[in-house]
Design an enzyme around this catalytic site. Structure first.
Site, short mmCIF file in Angstrom:
data_model
loop_
_atom_site.label_atom_id
_atom_site.label_comp_id
_atom_site.label_asym_id
_atom_site.label_seq_id
_atom_site.Cartn_x
_atom_site.Cartn_y
_atom_site.Cartn_z
N TYR A 157 22.40 13.33 34.35
CA TYR A 157 23.61 13.82 35.01
C TYR A 157 23.56 15.27 35.44
O TYR A 157 24.59 15.94 35.52
CB TYR A 157 24.87 13.52 34.16
CG TYR A 157 24.70 13.60 32.65
CD1 TYR A 157 24.73 12.43 31.88
CD2 TYR A 157 24.54 14.81 32.01
CE1 TYR A 157 24.59 12.49 30.51
CE2 TYR A 157 24.41 14.87 30.63
CZ TYR A 157 24.43 13.70 29.89
OH TYR A 157 24.29 13.76 28.54
N CYS A 204 5.35 10.22 34.12
CA CYS A 204 4.98 9.71 35.44
C CYS A 204 6.22 9.24 36.16
O CYS A 204 6.51 8.04 36.25
CB CYS A 204 3.98 8.57 35.29
SG CYS A 204 2.49 9.16 34.51
N GLU A 205 6.95 10.20 36.67
CA GLU A 205 8.25 9.94 37.27
C GLU A 205 8.60 11.23 38.02
O GLU A 205 8.70 12.28 37.40
CB GLU A 205 9.24 9.69 36.11
CG GLU A 205 10.65 9.39 36.46
CD GLU A 205 10.81 7.98 37.02
OE1 GLU A 205 11.28 7.89 38.15
OE2 GLU A 205 10.47 7.01 36.32
N TYR A 208 22.49 15.94 21.97
CA TYR A 208 22.09 14.94 22.96
C TYR A 208 20.70 15.22 23.54
O TYR A 208 20.45 14.95 24.71
CB TYR A 208 23.16 14.83 24.07
CG TYR A 208 24.54 14.56 23.52
CD1 TYR A 208 24.84 13.34 22.91
CD2 TYR A 208 25.53 15.54 23.54
CE1 TYR A 208 26.08 13.10 22.36
CE2 TYR A 208 26.78 15.31 22.99
CZ TYR A 208 27.05 14.09 22.39
OH TYR A 208 28.29 13.86 21.85
C1 LIG Z 1 30.94 11.42 22.22
C2 LIG Z 1 32.12 11.27 21.35
C3 LIG Z 1 32.47 12.31 20.49
C4 LIG Z 1 31.77 13.64 20.47
O1 LIG Z 1 31.92 14.30 21.68
P1 LIG Z 1 31.35 15.79 21.86
O2 LIG Z 1 31.56 16.07 23.30
O3 LIG Z 1 29.91 15.77 21.49
O4 LIG Z 1 32.16 16.68 20.97
C5 LIG Z 1 33.52 12.09 19.62
N1 LIG Z 1 34.19 10.91 19.61
C6 LIG Z 1 33.87 9.90 20.43
C7 LIG Z 1 34.62 8.64 20.36
C8 LIG Z 1 32.82 10.04 21.34
O5 LIG Z 1 32.53 9.04 22.16
#
Ligand SMILES: *Cc1c(COP(=O)(O)O)cnc(C)c1O
Length: 431
Positions: A334, A360-361, A390
């Protein structure tokens, strides 16, 4: 610097959490995930302290493990008194292996299978956040079979887009998570849950999205949820004792990102929730939030070694490193922005490079158009900042590339929290 745990020594070497990045790269190899344990802990304390100041014992921050999950992370969360939000049996298993208390695990997800439900019940997971009526029925049946009453929250879709909600205030009803208020389905969901003999429906959950910077997103969420709580009390006699407003505070990846004063935001949301519930004649619910990114993002840095530099005259220059989309797919997914730094020198004469990986991309870009010393060359170390959330969690073995080690920095020490994958590991499941 993009975060105050990053600095440069007088000789130009980058320092992270007070330690020399080139020295860590030499000791542990690259690509390498570094994590500042002290920062993870201080981020947890920031939430814990703000919650205690606003709600006393009436609130708990839950770490959203999907942001970055491995055993040592759960040990830290246990020590810091956090709850955790888990989205899979894999996350639950990891937390339990680390000795994390099952009663402080909140089990999320829109796609829980029958096997997932059985696993979580058999391991005493404290809370389910039930996403849909099918899960509700299955969970009730399984809890009944075990002769227990399982505590649950119901996932509600409040209908807010955190990024555009000013324009479309009833948007985001059509998401795959939870049950929508606007369509009337959420009220029926609560009614159904109230009739479930083996479920104790303590309250509601919602999550409006990630990377929230706007000050009033959570206040708008509180407005909608309190309005719904009032409707539930008046129509069904249901009292919401627990309210979970999800995760989502944004962090700074690049200098142009705003700084979020999270304790100040938490205080505003608490005051707002107090006022709105009082106006509606409702008791103040036990309050939960689920921060992921804002706990671990600025505690992370990824270090690479340059494999080659390519100049294409009249076009562009590439710096190719020994990792890429396999350890950080977020630009590919993204277009995520990152701050990229040469780990050994600042360099006065600078040039623009696309920082790309070894997969390889052609789309394997970590970050386009980054400014690095013009003489950047094979063997140099490069650091990508703010990779604690992440990144490791999204890493893959595409091209059979082993995943990097995760090294924790604590005070003046460093230690391996996740060892580097080997080529033998890659074949471990092959028959
Ligand atoms: C992804 C998510 C979080 C955490 O979000 P952050 O942006 O990392 O703070 C919390 N609760 C739910 C349900 C999520 O999907």
């Amino acid at each position: 610097m993009i975060a105050n745990n990053i600095s440069r020594a007088p000789d130009g070497a980058l320092r992270f959490a007070g330690q020399s990045v080139p020295a860590l790269a030499a000791q542990y190899g690259t690509p390498l995930y570094l994590m500042d344990e002290d920062r993870i802990r201080s981020n947890c304390r920031m939430y814990r302290d703000a919650f205690r100041a606003c709600y006393g014992d009436g609130a708990l921050p839950l770490y959203a493990g999907k942001a970055c999950a491995f055993k040592q992370m759960y040990r830290i969360m246990a020590e810091e008194g956090m709850g955790v939000d888990a989205v899979s049996v894999g996350e639950i298993h990891t937390a339990l292996e680390a000795g994390f208390p099952a009663e402080r695990i909140y089990f999320h997800g829109d796609g829980k299978t029958d096997a997932d439900i059985r696993f979580a019940l058999d391991h005493g997971v404290g809370w389910f956040i039930v996403d849909n009526p099918g899960e509700l029925e299955q969970l009730n049946a399984e809890a009944g079979r075990r002769g227990i009453r399982q505590k649950i929250l119901l996932r509600i879709t409040p209908g807010i887009d955190p990024h555009t909600y000013r324009a479309i205030s009833t948007g985001m009803v059509d998401v795959k998570f939870g049950v929508a208020i606007e369509t009337g389905q959420a009220r029926e969901f609560v009614r159904a849950a109230m009739g479930m003999e083996h479920l104790e429906t303590a309250g509601l959950h919602c999550h409006v999205g990630s990377s929230v910077f706007d000050e009033d997103v959570f206040q708008r969420t509180v407005d909608i949820m309190v309005c719904f709580m009032k409707e539930l009390r008046d129509a069904l006699g249901f009292v919401t004792r627990v309210l979970n407003v999800g995760g989502g505070y944004g962090v700074r990846y690049v200098d142009s990102d705003p700084q979020t004063d999270i304790p100040a935001r938490i205080r505003e949301v608490a005051a707002h929730l107090r006022q709105k519930t009082a106006e509606a004649g409702l008791p103040l619910p036990y309050f939960l939030m689920e921060p992921g990114r804002s706990i671990v993002a600025d505690a992370g840095m990824t270090v690479y070694t340059v494999s080659t530099v390519k100049h294409i005259p009249g076009y562009k220059s590439y710096a190719v490193v020994d990792g890429g989309m396999t350890d950080n797919p977020r630009y590919c997914l993204y277009g995520a922005k990152y701050t990229v730094l040469h780990a050994e020198r600042d360099g006065h004469l600078r040039a623009i490079f696309d920082l790309v990986g070894r997969a390889c991309e052609s789309g394997d870009v970590i970050q386009p158009a980054v400014s690095l010393p013009a003489d950047t060359a094979r063997g140099d170390r490069i650091a990508v900042c703010t990779t604690g959330a992440y990144n490791y969690a999204m890493a893959s073995n595409y091209n059979r590339l082993p995943r990097p080690a995760v090294v924790m920095l604590r005070g003046k020490e460093s230690y391996i929290a996740v060892r580097r994958e080997t080529v033998e590991d890659l074949c471990a499941l092959d028959v």
